[in-house]
Design a protein around this motif. Structure first.
Motif, PDB file in Angstrom:
ATOM      1  N   ASN A   1       0.891  -1.106   0.108  1.00 45.38           N
ATOM      2  CA  ASN A   1       0.042  -0.061  -0.109  1.00 45.38           C
ATOM      3  C   ASN A   1       0.814   1.252   0.038  1.00 45.38           C
ATOM      4  O   ASN A   1       1.807   1.362   0.746  1.00 45.38           O
ATOM      5  N   VAL A   2       0.547   2.126  -0.919  1.00 45.84           N
ATOM      6  CA  VAL A   2       1.258   3.497  -1.002  1.00 45.84           C
ATOM      7  C   VAL A   2       0.465   4.803  -0.927  1.00 45.84           C
ATOM      8  O   VAL A   2      -0.681   4.584  -1.477  1.00 45.84           O
ATOM      9  N   GLU A   3       1.039   5.817  -0.639  1.00 48.04           N
ATOM     10  CA  GLU A   3       0.240   6.995  -0.722  1.00 48.04           C
ATOM     11  C   GLU A   3       0.431   7.614  -2.322  1.00 48.04           C
ATOM     12  O   GLU A   3       1.468   7.270  -2.790  1.00 48.04           O
ATOM     13  N   PRO A   4      -0.370   8.133  -2.683  1.00 47.85           N
ATOM     14  CA  PRO A   4      -0.528   8.902  -3.970  1.00 47.85           C
ATOM     15  C   PRO A   4       0.753   9.806  -4.271  1.00 47.85           C
ATOM     16  O   PRO A   4       1.034  10.436  -3.256  1.00 47.85           O
ATOM     17  N   ILE A   5       1.178  10.031  -5.135  1.00 49.11           N
ATOM     18  CA  ILE A   5       2.459  10.774  -5.653  1.00 49.11           C
ATOM     19  C   ILE A   5       1.766  12.277  -6.094  1.00 49.11           C
ATOM     20  O   ILE A   5       2.693  13.151  -6.055  1.00 49.11           O
ATOM     21  N   GLU A   6       0.689  12.068  -6.508  1.00 52.84           N
ATOM     22  CA  GLU A   6      -0.201  13.314  -6.975  1.00 52.84           C
ATOM     23  C   GLU A   6      -1.413  13.339  -6.099  1.00 52.84           C
ATOM     24  O   GLU A   6      -1.936  12.463  -5.859  1.00 52.84           O
ATOM     25  N   GLU A   7      -1.778  14.615  -6.021  1.00 45.71           N
ATOM     26  CA  GLU A   7      -3.025  15.042  -5.205  1.00 45.71           C
ATOM     27  C   GLU A   7      -4.262  14.608  -6.055  1.00 45.71           C
ATOM     28  O   GLU A   7      -4.347  14.635  -7.018  1.00 45.71           O
ATOM     29  N   ILE A   8      -5.141  13.574  -5.414  1.00 42.91           N
ATOM     30  CA  ILE A   8      -6.213  13.034  -5.938  1.00 42.91           C
ATOM     31  C   ILE A   8      -7.443  14.104  -5.701  1.00 42.91           C
ATOM     32  O   ILE A   8      -7.783  14.363  -4.532  1.00 42.91           O
ATOM     33  N   SER A   9      -8.160  14.495  -6.925  1.00 44.87           N
ATOM     34  CA  SER A   9      -9.229  15.355  -6.800  1.00 44.87           C
ATOM     35  C   SER A   9     -10.393  14.496  -6.269  1.00 44.87           C
ATOM     36  O   SER A   9     -10.659  13.378  -6.445  1.00 44.87           O
ATOM     37  N   VAL A  10     -11.197  15.269  -5.211  1.00 50.21           N
ATOM     38  CA  VAL A  10     -12.251  14.488  -4.745  1.00 50.21           C
ATOM     39  C   VAL A  10     -13.560  14.668  -5.642  1.00 50.21           C
ATOM     40  O   VAL A  10     -13.894  15.439  -6.454  1.00 50.21           O
ATOM     41  N   LYS A  11     -13.810  13.355  -5.960  1.00 42.74           N
ATOM     42  CA  LYS A  11     -15.103  13.009  -7.114  1.00 42.74           C
ATOM     43  C   LYS A  11     -16.335  12.734  -6.244  1.00 42.74           C
ATOM     44  O   LYS A  11     -16.365  12.123  -5.207  1.00 42.74           O
ATOM     45  N   GLU A  12     -17.232  13.517  -6.919  1.00 44.34           N
ATOM     46  CA  GLU A  12     -18.645  13.264  -6.206  1.00 44.34           C
ATOM     47  C   GLU A  12     -19.397  11.948  -6.671  1.00 44.34           C
ATOM     48  O   GLU A  12     -18.836  11.161  -7.818  1.00 44.34           O
TER      49      GLU A  12
END
Length: 240
Positions: free
Chosen positions: A229-240
């Motif tokens: 398990n890893v953290e994202p390297i880019e910010e993930i946008s919040v999707k509705e």
């Protein structure tokens, strides 16, 4: 590079003919010509504590060479697992001659690794079948050994990633005598010649192959990968 030459070192103690050919042991002979290449070479043998393959020794090794015959069953499973993990992590492994039956080679291959054999002073002709491969750099189309132990097909190994040499023997047999594999991040090269009662490791072309193989199997500077398990390297946008 840091190179470790491992040899069970039993024939040298039991057979005066082997001692005469290799007074410093098979491991000593191989270590000698690899040192001439400028490598930092150490040797390890079966009867040393942890078979000479401590965690520190293996952690520092770029390439491990393995020669065994009489005492495959005496190699501790803990050490086999230790070597196996280092290969997966990127250490190069060169398995020589009767090392085809070693625990570590069979574990990496996942097969029985059996073959036909005969000791009858057969002439061996090794044909280069992959002339573009770095392991054959500086060689001719083929070279010969005046006397060697015969190994014959069928050789119970997986299909090689690259088949580098095929041997022909005076008695008529052929054999896949130089084969490469990749396991995890590590490179593995099996090279057939090297029966203990013949001066095979004093042969110029054999030395050339092993020197080339050391350079090829080393995975210097390879990236370290993260698994799980890893953290994202880019910010993930919040999707509705």
């Amino acid at each position: 590079m840091n190179v470790v030459v491992w040899n069970e070192n039993r024939h040298e103690k039991l057979n005066p003919k082997v001692t005469e050919i290799y007074p410093e042991g098979i491991h000593g002979a191989i270590a000698s010509f690899l040192r001439e290449e400028g490598h930092d070479v150490t040797t390890a043998t079966l009867d040393q504590p942890e078979h000479g393959l401590t965690e520190q020794v293996l952690a520092e090794a770029d390439v491990l060479l393995w020669w065994g015959h009489l005492a495959h069953d005496e190699v501790d499973e803990t050490i086999v697992e230790r070597v196996h993990q280092r290969v997966l992590d990127g250490m190069g492994l060169i398995v020589l001659h009767s090392g085809h039956f070693s625990k570590i080679f069979k574990k990496l291959m996942g097969t029985g690794c059996d073959l036909k054999w005969r000791e009858a002073n057969d002439r061996e002709r090794l044909w280069v079948v992959d002339p573009s491969h770095p392991i054959v750099a500086g060689l001719d189309t083929y070279f010969e050994l005046e006397k060697e132990e015969m190994y014959g097909e069928h050789f119970d190994i997986p299909a090689p990633d690259e088949l580098v040499f095929i041997s022909w023997f005076e008695g008529g047999e052929v054999f896949r005598s130089g084969a490469t594999y990749r396991r995890g991040k590590g490179k593995v090269f099996y090279f057939r010649p090297g029966h203990e009662t013949y001066p095979t490791y004093h042969h110029e072309q054999i030395q050339k192959v092993i020197k080339n193989a050391v350079a090829w199997t080393a995975s210097l500077g390879a990236p370290t990968h993260q698994y799980g398990n890893v953290e994202p390297i880019e910010e993930i946008s919040v999707k509705e």
